[in-house]
Each structure stands twice: as structure tokens, then as C-alpha cells.
Design an enzyme around this catalytic site. Sequence first.
Site, PDB file in Angstrom:
ATOM      1  N   ASP A   2       0.465  -1.343  -0.475  1.00  0.00           N
ATOM      2  CA  ASP A   2       0.507  -0.370  -0.282  1.00  0.00           C
ATOM      3  C   ASP A   2       0.603   1.475  -0.122  1.00  0.00           C
ATOM      4  OD1 ASP A   2      -1.558  -1.809   0.043  1.00  0.00           O
ATOM      5  OD2 ASP A   2      -2.368  -1.295   2.330  1.00  0.00           O
ATOM      6  N   LYS A  30      -6.752  -4.973  -2.997  1.00  0.00           N
ATOM      7  CA  LYS A  30      -7.628  -5.556  -1.773  1.00  0.00           C
ATOM      8  C   LYS A  30      -8.723  -4.885  -1.419  1.00  0.00           C
ATOM      9  CE  LYS A  30      -4.230  -4.041   1.545  1.00  0.00           C
ATOM     10  NZ  LYS A  30      -5.178  -2.887   1.940  1.00  0.00           N
ATOM     11  N   CYS A  47      -2.039  -2.733   8.116  1.00  0.00           N
ATOM     12  CA  CYS A  47      -1.842  -3.294   6.657  1.00  0.00           C
ATOM     13  C   CYS A  47      -0.884  -4.366   6.698  1.00  0.00           C
ATOM     14  CB  CYS A  47      -2.650  -2.880   5.212  1.00  0.00           C
ATOM     15  SG  CYS A  47      -3.978  -2.113   5.116  1.00  0.00           S
TER      16      CYS A  47
HETATM   17  C1  VGL Z   1      -4.461   1.238   5.623  1.00  0.00           C
HETATM   18  C2  VGL Z   1      -6.108   2.728   7.167  1.00  0.00           C
HETATM   19  C3  VGL Z   1      -7.217   2.235   6.615  1.00  0.00           C
HETATM   20  C4  VGL Z   1      -3.436   0.454   5.575  1.00  0.00           C
HETATM   21  C5  VGL Z   1      -5.560   1.109   5.026  1.00  0.00           C
HETATM   22  O1  VGL Z   1      -2.841   0.398   3.723  1.00  0.00           O
HETATM   23  O2  VGL Z   1      -2.658   0.012   6.329  1.00  0.00           O
HETATM   24  N1  VGL Z   1      -4.768   1.459   7.016  1.00  0.00           N
HETATM   25  N2  VGL Z   1      -7.194   0.864   4.887  1.00  0.00           N
END
Ligand code: VGL
Length: 194
Positions: free
Chosen positions: A15, A101, A140
Site C-alpha cells: 500500500d 484489496k 495493513c
Molecule cells: C490501511 C487504514 C485503512 C493500510 C488501509 O493500508 O494500512 N489503513 N485502510
Amino acid sequence: MKISLYDNDALLIVDVQNDFLPGGNLGVPEGDQIVPVINSYISLFTNAKLHVFASRDYHPADHCSFAEQGGSWPSHCVAGTRGADFAAGLNLPEDVSIISKATEQDRDAYSALEATGLNNELKQQQVKRVFVCGLATDYCVLASVRGLLQADFEVILLVDAIKGVNLTPGDSDKAIKEMLAKGAVKLTLEELEK
Ligand code: VGL
Ligand code: ZN
């Protein structure tokens, strides 16, 4: 500890998207600082002809995790928007496998293995050891490492290439402790045999 790369290794970048960088909708403090470090890891993996996977949070505009839907996060990483794009400075290789995802409206997913097919792709490519970096350490990255360990992969946690949100101070340190206690091994760039 010095570690060398082997045939059954892969790199997973979690991410590293605009919305998770400072200035983004859900900016992780200092999240931009890990991009050059990750680029160094990418070079080492591609030079060794090893595969690179990049996950991305990829939500519909009305995703259940967003505050206006009753969720706990500001709107972020909406599919097709600039915020969902990978960081511009991230040098993803041409043959990177992109793992999207949390793409369904009514389900959130922190782990890159949750309903994505990543587990199967790793097994198909006979990956045994996964080097993990990215954002965010306490969400994540943590969930992905839990999932990888549960699926019996060895995990090398690239501690110089992760950053956390720390909604509660200490969350990232706690997450790192948990990952190491569950069997992940920590590594920095200097400890990787060039
Ligand atoms: C994430 C909060 C909400 C992440 C994803 O990638 O860590 N954190 N969605
Ligand atoms: Zn999200």
C-alpha cells in the site's frame, strides 16, 4: 544478521499509495521517507530476478470503512483516483504483480492475502520467504504479515521500509513486537547481502 537472497524469495510492497503519504487523505507521518529505501530493495530483487508484488488499497467511492458510511477512516484510496495511485517515486518493475484489496463496498480488508488470490500466486511461484515493507505498520503491514505467517510463509520484515499511523502512540512498536514474536525476522538494507 546478514541474509542473502534465494530463489524462493519475493518482495511484497504494501500500500505505498498517494493517500497514505503525507498530504494524502490518510497520510502516514513520514510515509514518503521509505520510498527510496523500498526502491533499493526493488533493485536488489529485480537484479536477482526475483518477483515483486505490490498491494494497493482499492476501495469503491462509498466504501464501508469511510466515515460518511459509518466507518472509522476518512475517504481514501478510491479506485481510479490519484489517491489510489502508487507513489510517483516508487520504481515498480514492469512485471510487478499488483494486488488490489478491499475492493468490495461492504467489506474491509487490511491483509494483502484477504480475498485477493495473493496466497495462491505466491504458492504457484513457489515462494517460500516473503520480504515485507510498506504502509501502514500498524494496519495493513501487520495484517499481511499475520496472514503470511498463518499461511506458512517465512516472513522477513524490512524494518527500515515501514511506517505506521500510530493513532495511539506506540501502536507501530507494538505491531513490530507482535510480528517478531509470531516468527517474522527483522532486516535492514545493510544486512542484506549485495
Ligand atoms: C490501511 C487504514 C485503512 C493500510 C488501509 O493500508 O494500512 N489503513 N485502510
Ligand atoms: Zn482502506
